[in-house]
Design a protein around this motif. Structure first.
Motif, PDB file in Angstrom:
ATOM      1  N   PRO A 219     -10.919   6.797   1.039  1.00 51.22           N
ATOM      2  CA  PRO A 219     -10.884   5.333   1.188  1.00 51.22           C
ATOM      3  C   PRO A 219     -12.204   4.687   0.758  1.00 51.22           C
ATOM      4  N   ASN A 220     -12.087   3.791  -0.222  1.00 48.82           N
ATOM      5  CA  ASN A 220     -13.236   3.054  -0.758  1.00 48.82           C
ATOM      6  C   ASN A 220     -14.303   3.951  -1.369  1.00 48.82           C
TER       7      ASN A 220
ATOM      8  N   ALA B  97      -0.459   1.068   9.893  1.00 51.57           N
ATOM      9  CA  ALA B  97       0.388  -0.029  10.352  1.00 51.57           C
ATOM     10  C   ALA B  97       1.789   0.413  10.718  1.00 51.57           C
ATOM     11  N   GLN B  98       2.175   1.616  10.316  1.00 49.70           N
ATOM     12  CA  GLN B  98       3.520   2.115  10.611  1.00 49.70           C
ATOM     13  C   GLN B  98       3.610   2.790  11.974  1.00 49.70           C
ATOM     14  N   CYS B  99       2.501   2.933  12.667  1.00 49.16           N
ATOM     15  CA  CYS B  99       2.480   3.668  13.931  1.00 49.16           C
ATOM     16  C   CYS B  99       3.092   2.842  15.059  1.00 49.16           C
TER      17      CYS B  99
ATOM     18  N   GLY C 124       0.783  -1.228   0.000  1.00 48.98           N
ATOM     19  CA  GLY C 124       0.000   0.000   0.000  1.00 48.98           C
ATOM     20  C   GLY C 124       0.809   1.269   0.000  1.00 48.98           C
ATOM     21  N   SER C 125       2.118   1.156   0.071  1.00 49.00           N
ATOM     22  CA  SER C 125       2.977   2.340   0.182  1.00 49.00           C
ATOM     23  C   SER C 125       3.446   2.835  -1.172  1.00 49.00           C
ATOM     24  N   TRP C 126       4.051   4.009  -1.119  1.00 49.98           N
ATOM     25  CA  TRP C 126       4.787   4.559  -2.264  1.00 49.98           C
ATOM     26  C   TRP C 126       6.196   4.921  -1.803  1.00 49.98           C
TER      27      TRP C 126
ATOM     28  N   ARG D 135      -4.174   2.099   5.126  1.00 49.95           N
ATOM     29  CA  ARG D 135      -3.858   0.955   5.990  1.00 49.95           C
ATOM     30  C   ARG D 135      -2.354   0.845   6.205  1.00 49.95           C
ATOM     31  N   PHE D 136      -1.575   1.138   5.169  1.00 48.43           N
ATOM     32  CA  PHE D 136      -0.122   1.125   5.320  1.00 48.43           C
ATOM     33  C   PHE D 136       0.312   2.131   6.378  1.00 48.43           C
TER      34      PHE D 136
END
Length: 345
Positions: free
Chosen positions: A89-90, A107-109, A67-69, A103-104
């Motif tokens: 989102p969506n 999840a990085q938090c 999901g990242s860039w 979501r990416f």
């Protein structure tokens, strides 16, 4: 906007195609007084919309499986490029792309709220990611996004140093105008979305930024006690003064005059215009119209946008890559959409 730069980080108009409208952004906590900004006559024409759509297709193809860039800063810039065109989102043609990117970031938090993840980063990366999440929350009201955003904002509040600024580590030590302004952007976004931000935190940050002002030129320096003013730093300074309600400050007038004389910052070209687009939009009137036309004509000039939809000028911040340049180009061109809460007047 009523709403130096990346060191270790590597590091926006309805489209002509249909897109579902995002939810209405949260209302402003301190709206700009009526009549303080001239009516915005700038609109995205069909050619600009087509260029932006081409760029969004490129960015969607460049998204990694997670999901990242790239790191959290690049991902934040890119998500905002999509959201600036109505893709939440969506929701919208790129709704799944945005949802996966969000979501990416979530999840990085880390447990302490630091948004850098396993790839590492610094407070600039954290601030950009936090800003993006405030925009997601402001557009959707998602409670899962709110939880992470609140932790990220609390980290910013806790790590402000005694001068009122921030530097690259998540600790209250040094400060510079670049990292500080990115934190203030995130704080403003959070406040707009209804999250608690102490007034003292904002007031102290404005005092620090004021110390970075070069009284002779009207521009802003990297730090208070050395160096010269620069276009990018000045654009960022104007942006934050607007964000924090200093709409009629004499500093804004002089800083805009400095920007008009300087024109660009080759060393920080994209970074500078990311802020300048917001700043000039909030100044409004003829100055904004003139600025937007200049940037639109530059970005849409023959062969400047690549056939694949990207922008990648190897003479300007080449080290940060085409995704970074493309995302900022889209954000500049898409300011007139006012989809993002931070773009609202």
């Amino acid at each position: 906007m009523t709403r130096h730069f990346l060191l270790t980080c590597t590091l926006a108009a309805l489209l002509a195609v249909p897109a579902a409208a995002a939810q209405a952004p949260a209302s402003k906590t301190d709206p700009k007084p009526a009549g303080s900004v001239p009516e915005d006559k700038v609109k995205m024409d069909a050619e600009t919309k087509a260029a932006v759509e081409k760029a969004l297709k490129y960015l969607a193809k460049e998204q990694a499986a997670d999901g990242s860039w790239g790191n959290t800063a690049i991902t934040g810039f890119t998500l905002m490029a999509f959201m600036a065109n109505g893709h939440a989102p969506n929701q919208g043609d790129y709704g799944k792309v945005v949802a996966t990117g969000v979501r990416f970031l979530l999840a990085q938090c880390r447990d302490d709220g630091y948004l850098v993840g396993s790839r590492g980063g610094n407070m600039y990366c954290h601030g950009m990611a936090a800003l993006a999440l405030t925009q997601v929350y402001g557009m959707t009201g998602d409670e899962d996004v709110k939880k992470v955003t609140k932790k990220a904002i609390d980290l910013i509040i806790k790590t402000q140093n005694n001068e009122g600024g921030w530097r690259y580590d998540p600790s209250p030590t040094g400060a510079d105008i670049s990292v500080t302004i990115m934190q203030v952007m995130a704080l403003r976004g959070a406040k707009d979305a209804g999250l608690q931000v102490p007034d003292k935190t904002m007031a102290d940050s404005i005092k620090y930024i004021g110390k970075c002002r070069d009284k002779n030129s009207g521009g802003y320096k990297y730090q208070p006690y050395g160096g010269s003013a620069g276009y990018a730093r000045t654009a960022a300074g104007v942006c934050v003064l607007q964000l924090c309600g200093e709409y009629e400050a004499e500093e804004i007038k002089k800083a805009v005059e400095y920007m008009e004389k300087t024109g660009d910052d080759r060393g920080h070209y994209w970074y500078g215009h990311y802020y300048a687009a917001h700043a000039m939009n909030q100044v409004g009137g003829e100055l904004w119209e003139k600025y937007y036309k200049r940037m639109r004509d530059k970005l849409l000039a023959s062969s400047y946008q690549k056939d694949n939809g990207s922008w990648y000028d190897t003479s300007r911040e080449a080290g940060y890559g085409p995704v970074y340049q493309t995302s900022i180009a889209v954000l500049i061109l898409s300011v007139p959409t006012h989809y993002l809460p931070i773009y609202q007047k």
